[in-house]
Design a protein around this motif. Sequence first.
Motif: not given
Length: 322
Positions: A83-84, A120, A153-154, A296, A300
């Motif tokens: 993620r990210g 995401s 990032k999402m 965050e 995740a």
Amino acid sequence: MPAVTVENPLTLPKVVAPAGAAARPVLAVVDAPSGFEGEGFPVRRAFAGINYKYLDPFIMMDQMGEVEYQPGEPKGTPWHPHRGFETVTYIIDGVFDHQDSHGGGGTITDGDTQWMTAGSGLLHIEAPPEHLVMSGGLFHGLQLWVNLPAKDKMMPPRYQDIRSGSVQLLTTPDGGSLLRVIAGELDGHDGPGITHTPIRMIHATVAPGAEITLPWSEDFNALAYVMAGRGSVGTDRRPIHVGQTAVYGSGSSITLRADERQDSNTPDLEIVLLGGRPIREPMAHYGPFVMNTRAELQQAFDDFQAGKLGVVPSERIPHTQD
């Protein structure tokens, strides 16, 4: 090290730095320590020990191999989350299969690149195909991680399948180098990779004794990692060899040179050139997640544990090579 090549580089468009371009000094040359990744394939950690302010927006890069596998030895990675950020896998020799829980995947081989925007979040696997596991063979590639700005990032995950034939090929005025532009722009020529953060990724093959000076965006950083061979970087010709990364300072051009004599198994200097516009945002990085804050990161992990980053597909998708 085939990647993609041409018989006569002088037939290609030529790149030259403009007169008066300010040469970037070399701030450091750093050794890449060796380690193992995934199920046990050997890697060199190209950015280990380099301050992140000189890497931003790049996070890490591993040189995978170069290794000659015996039958039954080829290895990959198990299913794992991301993620990210974006993963960029560039295969120079050998074959790798990819699949993710978002429907992306394929087979990449000599000179192909798989560009996966995790965004995401998704699950991902990389593995050699069954025929390579059975036969063994040469394997060599790179995996680069590129950060995403907070606003992206999402975003929904995205997969780019970049075939070797789509890479922009360039040379220098004397034809002493072959420049493969995988992503970004160099002297008005664009590579095929679509990026969220402005970057430049080039694989350069430099003939013995040849020197190249390339224009470089002043708002980008500049890094050079040697995959094979030996040479020098900067106008003061600081020595560099396989498994080392050069960090350049500010300016509008970069210079490097291949030594007149190379090792017997390495006819040319093979070097990856990277540049990017720094994001300059806080970064919280742990394992397969790259976010802006610790909260965050925790989210995740929680989402992964809850199955929100996807599920492992029940069947492996059919992979083809164009």
